[in-house]
Write a protein that holds these residues in place. Structure first.
Motif, PDB file in Angstrom:
ATOM      1  N   ARG A 256      -5.281 -10.629  -4.219  1.00 41.80           N
ATOM      2  CA  ARG A 256      -4.457  -9.435  -4.382  1.00 41.80           C
ATOM      3  C   ARG A 256      -3.205  -9.735  -5.212  1.00 41.80           C
ATOM      4  NH1 ARG A 256      -5.544  -7.971   1.825  1.00 41.80           N
ATOM      5  NH2 ARG A 256      -7.093  -6.301   1.569  1.00 41.80           N
ATOM      6  N   ARG A 257      -2.607 -10.875  -4.996  1.00 39.66           N
ATOM      7  CA  ARG A 257      -1.423 -11.248  -5.776  1.00 39.66           C
ATOM      8  C   ARG A 257      -1.778 -11.425  -7.248  1.00 39.66           C
ATOM      9  NH1 ARG A 257       1.356 -15.719  -1.656  1.00 39.66           N
ATOM     10  NH2 ARG A 257       2.112 -14.178  -0.117  1.00 39.66           N
ATOM     11  N   TYR A 258      -2.911 -12.064  -7.491  1.00 39.13           N
ATOM     12  CA  TYR A 258      -3.352 -12.274  -8.875  1.00 39.13           C
ATOM     13  C   TYR A 258      -3.581 -10.937  -9.572  1.00 39.13           C
ATOM     14  CZ  TYR A 258      -6.384 -13.609 -12.800  1.00 39.13           C
ATOM     15  OH  TYR A 258      -6.939 -13.748 -14.041  1.00 39.13           O
ATOM     16  N   VAL A 259      -4.323 -10.037  -8.939  1.00 35.88           N
ATOM     17  CA  VAL A 259      -4.640  -8.753  -9.553  1.00 35.88           C
ATOM     18  C   VAL A 259      -3.375  -7.915  -9.741  1.00 35.88           C
ATOM     19  CG1 VAL A 259      -5.869  -6.574  -9.221  1.00 35.88           C
ATOM     20  CG2 VAL A 259      -7.029  -8.733  -8.758  1.00 35.88           C
ATOM     21  N   SER A 260      -2.454  -7.983  -8.797  1.00 39.73           N
ATOM     22  CA  SER A 260      -1.193  -7.256  -8.928  1.00 39.73           C
ATOM     23  C   SER A 260      -0.409  -7.756 -10.137  1.00 39.73           C
ATOM     24  CB  SER A 260      -0.353  -7.404  -7.661  1.00 39.73           C
ATOM     25  OG  SER A 260       0.854  -6.690  -7.749  1.00 39.73           O
TER      26      SER A 260
ATOM     27  N   LEU B  32      -9.460  -4.844  -2.527  1.00 36.87           N
ATOM     28  CA  LEU B  32      -8.592  -3.981  -3.321  1.00 36.87           C
ATOM     29  C   LEU B  32      -8.581  -2.561  -2.774  1.00 36.87           C
ATOM     30  CD1 LEU B  32      -9.375  -5.190  -6.947  1.00 36.87           C
ATOM     31  CD2 LEU B  32      -7.336  -5.664  -5.589  1.00 36.87           C
ATOM     32  N   SER B  33      -9.706  -2.109  -2.251  1.00 36.72           N
ATOM     33  CA  SER B  33      -9.737  -0.787  -1.646  1.00 36.72           C
ATOM     34  C   SER B  33      -8.913  -0.752  -0.361  1.00 36.72           C
ATOM     35  CB  SER B  33     -11.185  -0.373  -1.360  1.00 36.72           C
ATOM     36  OG  SER B  33     -11.263   0.961  -0.908  1.00 36.72           O
ATOM     37  N   ASP B  34      -8.972  -1.830   0.407  1.00 35.06           N
ATOM     38  CA  ASP B  34      -8.182  -1.907   1.641  1.00 35.06           C
ATOM     39  C   ASP B  34      -6.678  -1.858   1.358  1.00 35.06           C
ATOM     40  OD1 ASP B  34     -10.386  -1.953   3.253  1.00 35.06           O
ATOM     41  OD2 ASP B  34     -10.346  -4.113   3.635  1.00 35.06           O
ATOM     42  N   SER B  35      -6.258  -2.387   0.204  1.00 35.51           N
ATOM     43  CA  SER B  35      -4.830  -2.403  -0.142  1.00 35.51           C
ATOM     44  C   SER B  35      -4.482  -1.332  -1.173  1.00 35.51           C
ATOM     45  CB  SER B  35      -4.433  -3.787  -0.670  1.00 35.51           C
ATOM     46  OG  SER B  35      -5.142  -4.119  -1.845  1.00 35.51           O
TER      47      SER B  35
ATOM     48  N   ARG C  37      -1.609  -1.491  -8.099  1.00 36.04           N
ATOM     49  CA  ARG C  37      -3.007  -1.086  -8.080  1.00 36.04           C
ATOM     50  C   ARG C  37      -3.587  -1.106  -9.492  1.00 36.04           C
ATOM     51  NH1 ARG C  37      -2.324   4.020  -7.116  1.00 36.04           N
ATOM     52  NH2 ARG C  37      -2.115   3.842  -4.862  1.00 36.04           N
ATOM     53  N   PRO C  38      -4.736  -1.742  -9.706  1.00 34.38           N
ATOM     54  CA  PRO C  38      -5.357  -1.695 -11.033  1.00 34.38           C
ATOM     55  C   PRO C  38      -5.817  -0.275 -11.355  1.00 34.38           C
ATOM     56  CG  PRO C  38      -6.853  -2.704  -9.457  1.00 34.38           C
ATOM     57  CD  PRO C  38      -5.535  -2.540  -8.753  1.00 34.38           C
TER      58      PRO C  38
ATOM     59  N   PRO D 170      10.586   2.254 -17.027  1.00 36.82           N
ATOM     60  CA  PRO D 170       9.543   2.771 -16.151  1.00 36.82           C
ATOM     61  C   PRO D 170      10.129   3.405 -14.897  1.00 36.82           C
ATOM     62  CG  PRO D 170       8.926   0.618 -17.000  1.00 36.82           C
ATOM     63  CD  PRO D 170      10.350   0.852 -17.408  1.00 36.82           C
ATOM     64  N   ALA D 171       9.405   4.389 -14.371  1.00 37.03           N
ATOM     65  CA  ALA D 171       9.956   5.213 -13.306  1.00 37.03           C
ATOM     66  C   ALA D 171       9.457   4.853 -11.920  1.00 37.03           C
ATOM     67  CB  ALA D 171       9.614   6.671 -13.586  1.00 37.03           C
ATOM     68  N   ALA D 172       8.504   3.964 -11.794  1.00 34.08           N
ATOM     69  CA  ALA D 172       7.914   3.720 -10.480  1.00 34.08           C
ATOM     70  C   ALA D 172       7.561   2.256 -10.302  1.00 34.08           C
ATOM     71  CB  ALA D 172       6.668   4.584 -10.302  1.00 34.08           C
ATOM     72  N   ALA D 173       7.370   1.870  -9.056  1.00 31.87           N
ATOM     73  CA  ALA D 173       6.960   0.505  -8.736  1.00 31.87           C
ATOM     74  C   ALA D 173       5.600   0.561  -8.040  1.00 31.87           C
ATOM     75  CB  ALA D 173       8.017  -0.149  -7.852  1.00 31.87           C
ATOM     76  N   GLU D 174       5.290  -0.474  -7.266  1.00 28.47           N
ATOM     77  CA  GLU D 174       3.994  -0.517  -6.611  1.00 28.47           C
ATOM     78  C   GLU D 174       3.822   0.676  -5.671  1.00 28.47           C
ATOM     79  OE1 GLU D 174       4.826  -4.455  -8.124  1.00 28.47           O
ATOM     80  OE2 GLU D 174       5.985  -3.087  -6.902  1.00 28.47           O
TER      81      GLU D 174
END
Length: 441
Positions: free
Chosen positions: A177-181, A207-210, A218-219, A28-32
């Motif tokens: 946020r950690r869970y969704v990430s 999630l919108s704030d982050s 990001r989902p 994979p080419a990217a991270a968060e």
């Protein structure tokens, strides 16, 4: 959602390891925040643009057949797993998924696993900031296993149910946020898109704030609960229209109520979808009088990987464009990743695409603030339509060489026929081709 039937209404990553196991695929080419999806060859994303409903127990095939021609709905959720799932699922089998999909229904897979510690209600299985990442990883791992058992192919969007919670607890917001990430990265590593069901005043807001945070993945899609009776996918008060902007939104706009269609009554919530949903193979037959060659790409110039006898069954995942054979340029991608000319397959059309079969697309999130789409694969071509905003899903059909942008000359042809440079799309590589995306002819 399922919690409403039992409780007060609400209201790391193994991706890199999996990529190593997939022989010949670039890392994979990217991270968060835009982590890439590691699509296997026999996969595709499927989009839905329609009304749907969710209900606690998957309805019987008979009930859905009664609703299919009489109700305004043509999508339905399924609670396919999770330790907080409360309803029995006597109908939910692989055969049911196959038959319901064949009948024209799109499926919204929903996983009701661990919940934030500050969730409103009495669901017992919860996570905290200290174990949210491990809970998100384990839930996603189980979700993939459950999805595969039901025949939900890689490329499907799986939605984590995150019930309404107390936002005054800042530690709990961090935990969510950690869970969704972790949910997102783990699903991406297994080849699935990551969706999240959220309340407009808690999960969606956080999630919108982050959205642009480099700390959290990001989902790919959000399914928002707001019971205002409006089936609008824009103008949401807690997320700007620029967030999750391209077939990445669903809304639950009416809560618990009963509706009767075709003589069958079901207790439902009403939804509108413009979002990725489940991908399910469809079975067709070889119509040629001689053996049909399955190839490594949608062209007779590519290598033969298998042959199928006349009348043999084919598990078709999706359709793409390729070399013209007979009266059609359509090729069918199979669950084993091979391609066959649609001219020799019993799909509804032998001259063009069949409405029942999804197009072959391999979405990746846009990694720049504004990405121009063009009429051809190069910066010399005129721009067309609105730019894609960061985090938007670029629904890539195929790739072709064009003008060099940054580290790559690869360009992506999108589902709507426009072109974007691959430099700013999150996938397995931003320097060369990304398997299993085919080359454009």
């Amino acid at each position: 959602m399922v919690a409403k039937r039992q409780v007060v209404r609400r209201l790391t990553v193994f991706g890199s390891c999996l990529a190593v196991l997939l022989v010949g695929l670039a890392a994979p080419a990217a991270a968060e925040p835009e982590t890439p999806v590691v699509y296997p060859s026999g996969s595709t994303a499927t989009r839905a643009d329609r009304l749907g409903f969710d209900t606690c127990t998957a309805p019987s095939l008979t009930a859905l057949q009664a609703w299919r021609g009489t109700s305004p709905y043509s999508a339905v959720n399924i609670y396919f797993g999770g330790n907080n799932r409360g309803c029995a699922q006597p109908n939910l089998t692989k055969a049911w998924v196959r038959d319901v999909t064949a009948a024209g229904w799109k499926l919204l897979p929903t996983y009701f696993g661990y919940q934030p510690s500050c969730m409103f209600g009495d669901k017992p299985h919860r996570y905290t900031a200290s174990n949210a990442t491990s809970r998100g990883t384990s839930d996603a791992t189980d979700a993939v296993a459950q999805a595969k058992a039901l025949g939900l192919l890689a490329g499907s969007a799986l939605y984590a149910d995150v019930e309404h919670y107390d936002r005054t607890d800042s530690t709990c917001r961090t935990a969510m946020r950690r869970y969704v990430s972790a949910w997102t990265k783990t699903l991406h590593g297994a080849g699935y898109l990551a969706g999240v069901y959220v309340h407009q005043n808690s999960g969606l807001l956080d999630l919108s704030d982050s959205y642009d945070s480099t700390t959290y993945a990001r989902p790919d899609a959000v399914w928002m609960a707001r019971w205002d009776g409006s089936p609008s996918l824009t103008g949401w008060p807690t997320a700007p229209n620029s967030h999750w902007s391209v077939f990445q939104r669903a809304k639950q706009y009416e809560g618990d109520h009963k509706e009767t269609w075709g003589g069958v009554t079901i207790n439902i919530d009403s939804d509108v979808l413009r979002a990725p949903v489940a991908s399910v193979a469809r079975t067709y037959e070889v119509t040629s009088t001689t053996s049909l060659n399955a190839r490594s790409g949608p062209s007779t110039s590519t290598s033969v990987v298998r042959t199928y006898a006349p009348g043999a069954s084919l598990s078709v995942v999706c359709q793409g464009s390729g070399q013209k054979v007979g009266t059609t340029e359509v090729w069918d991608r199979l669950t084993n990743g091979a391609w066959v000319s649609d001219y020799y397959v019993s799909t509804p059309s032998d001259t063009g695409f069949s409405a029942a079969v999804p197009r072959c697309v391999y979405p990746g999130q846009v990694t720049t603030s504004s990405l121009n789409a063009r009429t051809g694969p190069g910066v010399s071509f005129p721009t067309t339509g609105s730019p894609l905003r960061r985090g938007a899903l670029a629904y890539v059909m195929c790739q072709k060489s064009g003008s060099t942008v940054g580290s790559t000359s690869v360009w992506n042809k999108l589902r709507d026929g426009r072109w974007v440079t691959d430099r700013h799309v999150s996938n397995r590589s931003n320097t060369t081709w990304s398997s299993p995306v085919p080359r454009c002819r």
